[in-house]
Scaffold this active site. Structure first.
Site, PDB file in Angstrom:
ATOM      1  N   GLU A 221       0.834  -1.212   0.000  1.00 45.94           N
ATOM      2  CA  GLU A 221       0.000   0.000   0.000  1.00 45.94           C
ATOM      3  C   GLU A 221       0.866   1.259   0.000  1.00 45.94           C
ATOM      4  OE1 GLU A 221      -3.022  -0.039  -0.569  1.00 45.94           O
ATOM      5  OE2 GLU A 221      -3.902  -1.886   0.187  1.00 45.94           O
TER       6      GLU A 221
ATOM      7  N   HIS B 102     -13.423  -2.917   3.573  1.00 45.74           N
ATOM      8  CA  HIS B 102     -12.001  -3.185   3.718  1.00 45.74           C
ATOM      9  C   HIS B 102     -11.430  -2.573   5.009  1.00 45.74           C
ATOM     10  CE1 HIS B 102      -7.751  -3.180   1.696  1.00 45.74           C
ATOM     11  NE2 HIS B 102      -7.705  -3.425   2.986  1.00 45.74           N
TER      12      HIS B 102
ATOM     13  N   GLU C 116     -19.220  13.777  21.200  1.00 46.49           N
ATOM     14  CA  GLU C 116     -17.808  14.053  20.923  1.00 46.49           C
ATOM     15  C   GLU C 116     -17.348  13.537  19.565  1.00 46.49           C
ATOM     16  OE1 GLU C 116     -15.179  13.280  24.174  1.00 46.49           O
ATOM     17  OE2 GLU C 116     -16.550  14.172  25.626  1.00 46.49           O
TER      18      GLU C 116
ATOM     19  N   HIS D 107      -7.914  -2.245   9.819  1.00 45.86           N
ATOM     20  CA  HIS D 107      -9.245  -2.824   9.585  1.00 45.86           C
ATOM     21  C   HIS D 107     -10.110  -2.729  10.842  1.00 45.86           C
ATOM     22  CE1 HIS D 107      -7.467  -5.787   6.321  1.00 45.86           C
ATOM     23  NE2 HIS D 107      -7.297  -4.508   6.009  1.00 45.86           N
TER      24      HIS D 107
ATOM     25  N   HIS E 262      -2.995   2.503   7.784  1.00 43.64           N
ATOM     26  CA  HIS E 262      -4.116   1.711   7.248  1.00 43.64           C
ATOM     27  C   HIS E 262      -4.368   0.543   8.194  1.00 43.64           C
ATOM     28  CE1 HIS E 262      -6.672  -0.782   4.868  1.00 43.64           C
ATOM     29  NE2 HIS E 262      -5.763  -1.744   4.799  1.00 43.64           N
TER      30      HIS E 262
END
Ligand code: ZN
Length: 269
Positions: free
Chosen positions: A116, A210, A169, A141, A139
């Site tokens: 990535e 994803h 909040e 999940h 990145h």
């Protein structure tokens, strides 16, 4: 730890964040990747002998020429990073032409930066243009965020409002809203380009079915953003279909006024 004390001062805050993300279940198996823009002073903490390989970049990044990044390795689990950082992450410097990466440290055993990386590098370009404070792109999940993309309409404004409506909040933690991309093949230039646009606008983008890509001024800052996003998604899913009330748009406007938040155009109409 096998790294020296000086290396450890730079690595520890980021490795702690990766370990924390693993413990939360947001980086199962080989999932998750992180990059961090190193300052020259931080780079000086590492023994660099210039003997590492030079890797070509399919797409050149002249805007990043000369910059150095700590990057997690492709296929390396977050849970192992803290045990063996020299194998599971490394430092790369973008060549003067922007078309190559010199490995300066780490990536032992022939490992390479995360697949990535194009999305990360485009994210660093976007955030440098937006505000030079952002040093981290992450990145991972987060479970409830991904689950929400299976049942909530994939509409950026509606999704952001649903998240903001769960907790007073939420809008404070995510004042610019949340970017959203439809499902697409990961690791490609397309998702990198579209994600960079979203990071520039929102600072965090959900990849449907994803995970998320988020940027921040530090590992803790970006972890906090994802944590708030995940909490709101969890609350939304727990109450879905049964909630009798939520924070209304006029109430969200009151929060924005009270805390000086300028929400994106159209998000609180
Ligand atoms: Zn992923």
């Amino acid at each position: 730890m096998t790294d020296t004390d000086s290396e450890h001062r730079v690595l520890a805050p980021l490795l702690d964040v990766c370990a924390d993300i693993y413990r939360r279940g947001w980086a199962e198996n080989h999932a998750g990747n992180l990059s961090y823009r190193l300052s020259d002073a931080e780079l000086d903490e590492f023994p660099l002998d210039g003997s590492g390989p030079v890797l070509p970049l399919e797409e050149p990044f002249p805007e990043l020429a000369g910059n150095s990044y700590l990057v997690t390795a492709a296929g390396s689990p977050f849970r192992l990073l803290i045990k063996d950082p020299r194998t599971h992450c490394g430092i790369v410097r973008v060549g003067e032409d922007g078309a190559s990466l010199a490995v300066l440290w780490g990536f032992a055993g022939g490992r390479r930066p995360t697949s990535e990386l194009p999305a990360h590098l485009r994210g660093h370009i976007a955030q440098a243009a937006q505000d030079g404070e952002h040093t981290v792109v992450l990145h991972c999940h987060p479970t409830y965020v991904v689950a929400m993309t299976h049942v909530h309409p994939l509409d950026e404004v509606a999704l952001t409002r649903a998240l903001w409506a769960t907790n007073s909040e939420s809008i404070l933690a995510l004042p610019r809203g949340v970017g959203l991309l439809p499902w697409m093949v990961c690791g490609t230039d397309t998702i990198g380009i579209e994600s960079a646009d979203k990071l520039r606008e929102f600072g965090v983008v959900i990849w449907a079915h994803h995970g998320v890509l988020a940027s921040g001024a530090s590992g803790q800052a970006v972890l906090g953003t994802v944590e708030s996003l995940e909490k709101s998604a969890q609350t939304w899913l727990l109450t879905r279909g049964e909630g009798q009330q939520e924070i209304t748009v006029p109430q969200l406007r009151d929060l924005a006024t009270a805390f000086g938040i300028e929400s994106p155009a159209g998000f609180l109409d």
